[in-house]
Design a protein around this motif. Structure first.
Motif, PDB file in Angstrom:
ATOM      1  N   UNK A   1      -6.823  77.943 -22.732  1.00  0.00           N
ATOM      2  CA  UNK A   1      -4.916  77.106 -22.316  1.00  0.00           C
ATOM      3  C   UNK A   1      -5.044  75.619 -23.346  1.00  0.00           C
ATOM      4  N   UNK A   2      -3.915  75.519 -23.471  1.00  0.00           N
ATOM      5  CA  UNK A   2      -3.572  74.298 -23.662  1.00  0.00           C
ATOM      6  C   UNK A   2      -2.091  74.297 -23.203  1.00  0.00           C
ATOM      7  N   UNK A   3      -2.023  72.393 -22.837  1.00  0.00           N
ATOM      8  CA  UNK A   3      -1.009  71.126 -22.793  1.00  0.00           C
ATOM      9  C   UNK A   3      -1.534  71.085 -21.516  1.00  0.00           C
ATOM     10  N   UNK A   4      -0.342  70.275 -21.116  1.00  0.00           N
ATOM     11  CA  UNK A   4      -0.910  69.171 -20.374  1.00  0.00           C
ATOM     12  C   UNK A   4      -0.786  69.766 -18.597  1.00  0.00           C
ATOM     13  N   UNK A   5      -1.727  69.223 -17.850  1.00  0.00           N
ATOM     14  CA  UNK A   5      -1.909  69.632 -16.684  1.00  0.00           C
ATOM     15  C   UNK A   5      -1.946  68.454 -15.418  1.00  0.00           C
ATOM     16  N   UNK A   6      -0.899  68.797 -14.087  1.00  0.00           N
ATOM     17  CA  UNK A   6      -0.766  66.940 -13.142  1.00  0.00           C
ATOM     18  C   UNK A   6      -1.711  67.400 -12.433  1.00  0.00           C
ATOM     19  N   UNK A   7      -2.817  67.286 -11.915  1.00  0.00           N
ATOM     20  CA  UNK A   7      -3.941  67.782 -11.088  1.00  0.00           C
ATOM     21  C   UNK A   7      -2.834  66.559  -9.427  1.00  0.00           C
ATOM     22  N   UNK A   8      -2.358  67.063  -8.598  1.00  0.00           N
ATOM     23  CA  UNK A   8      -2.397  66.467  -7.436  1.00  0.00           C
ATOM     24  C   UNK A   8      -3.332  67.235  -5.956  1.00  0.00           C
ATOM     25  N   UNK A   9      -4.242  65.773  -5.813  1.00  0.00           N
ATOM     26  CA  UNK A   9      -4.556  66.666  -4.385  1.00  0.00           C
ATOM     27  C   UNK A   9      -3.473  66.572  -3.301  1.00  0.00           C
ATOM     28  N   UNK A  10      -2.159  66.046  -3.354  1.00  0.00           N
ATOM     29  CA  UNK A  10      -1.810  65.478  -2.394  1.00  0.00           C
ATOM     30  C   UNK A  10      -0.581  66.932  -2.003  1.00  0.00           C
ATOM     31  N   UNK A  11      -1.116  68.201  -3.009  1.00  0.00           N
ATOM     32  CA  UNK A  11      -0.352  69.562  -2.868  1.00  0.00           C
ATOM     33  C   UNK A  11      -0.819  70.443  -1.548  1.00  0.00           C
ATOM     34  N   UNK A  12      -0.672  71.064  -0.728  1.00  0.00           N
ATOM     35  CA  UNK A  12      -0.847  71.966  -0.144  1.00  0.00           C
ATOM     36  C   UNK A  12      -1.122  73.123  -0.337  1.00  0.00           C
ATOM     37  N   UNK A  13      -0.476  73.284  -1.320  1.00  0.00           N
ATOM     38  CA  UNK A  13      -0.667  75.126  -1.909  1.00  0.00           C
ATOM     39  C   UNK A  13       0.118  74.907  -2.789  1.00  0.00           C
ATOM     40  N   UNK A  14      -0.312  76.096  -3.903  1.00  0.00           N
ATOM     41  CA  UNK A  14       0.494  76.016  -4.624  1.00  0.00           C
ATOM     42  C   UNK A  14       0.522  77.646  -4.610  1.00  0.00           C
ATOM     43  N   UNK A  15       1.589  78.177  -5.901  1.00  0.00           N
ATOM     44  CA  UNK A  15       2.290  79.269  -6.228  1.00  0.00           C
ATOM     45  C   UNK A  15       1.120  79.506  -7.127  1.00  0.00           C
ATOM     46  N   UNK A  16       1.520  81.643  -6.928  1.00  0.00           N
ATOM     47  CA  UNK A  16       0.184  82.308  -7.875  1.00  0.00           C
ATOM     48  C   UNK A  16       0.043  82.173  -9.418  1.00  0.00           C
ATOM     49  N   UNK A  17       1.121  81.105 -10.029  1.00  0.00           N
ATOM     50  CA  UNK A  17       1.343  80.742 -11.518  1.00  0.00           C
ATOM     51  C   UNK A  17       0.956  79.454 -11.382  1.00  0.00           C
ATOM     52  N   UNK A  18       1.303  78.636 -10.489  1.00  0.00           N
ATOM     53  CA  UNK A  18       0.060  77.591 -10.768  1.00  0.00           C
ATOM     54  C   UNK A  18       1.719  76.297 -11.456  1.00  0.00           C
ATOM     55  N   UNK A  19       2.803  77.094 -11.575  1.00  0.00           N
ATOM     56  CA  UNK A  19       3.328  75.640 -11.993  1.00  0.00           C
ATOM     57  C   UNK A  19       4.486  75.509 -10.647  1.00  0.00           C
ATOM     58  N   UNK A  20       4.370  75.166  -9.022  1.00  0.00           N
ATOM     59  CA  UNK A  20       4.753  74.997  -8.044  1.00  0.00           C
ATOM     60  C   UNK A  20       3.624  74.650  -7.096  1.00  0.00           C
ATOM     61  N   UNK A  21       4.446  74.118  -6.328  1.00  0.00           N
ATOM     62  CA  UNK A  21       4.074  73.608  -5.355  1.00  0.00           C
ATOM     63  C   UNK A  21       4.048  72.951  -3.903  1.00  0.00           C
ATOM     64  N   UNK A  22       3.759  72.990  -2.844  1.00  0.00           N
ATOM     65  CA  UNK A  22       3.829  72.899  -1.648  1.00  0.00           C
ATOM     66  C   UNK A  22       3.717  71.535  -1.063  1.00  0.00           C
ATOM     67  N   UNK A  23       4.168  70.785   0.266  1.00  0.00           N
ATOM     68  CA  UNK A  23       3.626  69.530   0.127  1.00  0.00           C
ATOM     69  C   UNK A  23       3.301  69.419   1.869  1.00  0.00           C
TER      70      UNK A  23
END
Length: 115
Positions: A93-115
């Protein structure tokens, strides 16, 4: 509300800014790392990181992490409490990541989330 940017991520932002200035794509004026949440993706929300030359004092909050000014609009702050920006540079893996503990779920590819 609190967000953090790791030292590794800040160093990569500094490297990108220096590279863009060297190539003439970026002026010597102040450059901010803009962190925001936008609608989109299959789960409803996406994190976005951009370089920005502008700050709106009425709409934005400005932070500083390891010498990098970070701008977050007040609306995005509602979704980013305790979020952390990191940078990865390893074999898988190379690149930026944002870890958001408020996200209830993420999509399969990890590029979006729900609240």
């Amino acid at each position: 509300m609190s967000i953090t940017v790791t030292e590794k991520a800040a160093n990569e932002v500094k490297r990108i800014i220096a590279e863009q200035r060297e190539s003439g794509n970026l002026a010597e004026e102040a450059v901010y790392l803009r962190m925001r949440v936008v609608g989109g993706g299959c789960s409803g929300f996406q994190h976005k990181l951009d370089l920005d030359l502008n700050v709106n004092p009425k709409l934005d909050e400005v932070y500083e992490f390891h010498g990098i000014p970070v701008v977050v609009d007040k609306r995005s702050l509602m979704y980013l409490d305790n979020a952390q920006v990191d940078f990865h540079d390893d074999l898988n893996r190379r690149g930026f990541s944002i870890s958001n503990p408020n996200a209830k779920s993420t999509c399969g590819c990890g590029s979006s989330f729900s609240m």
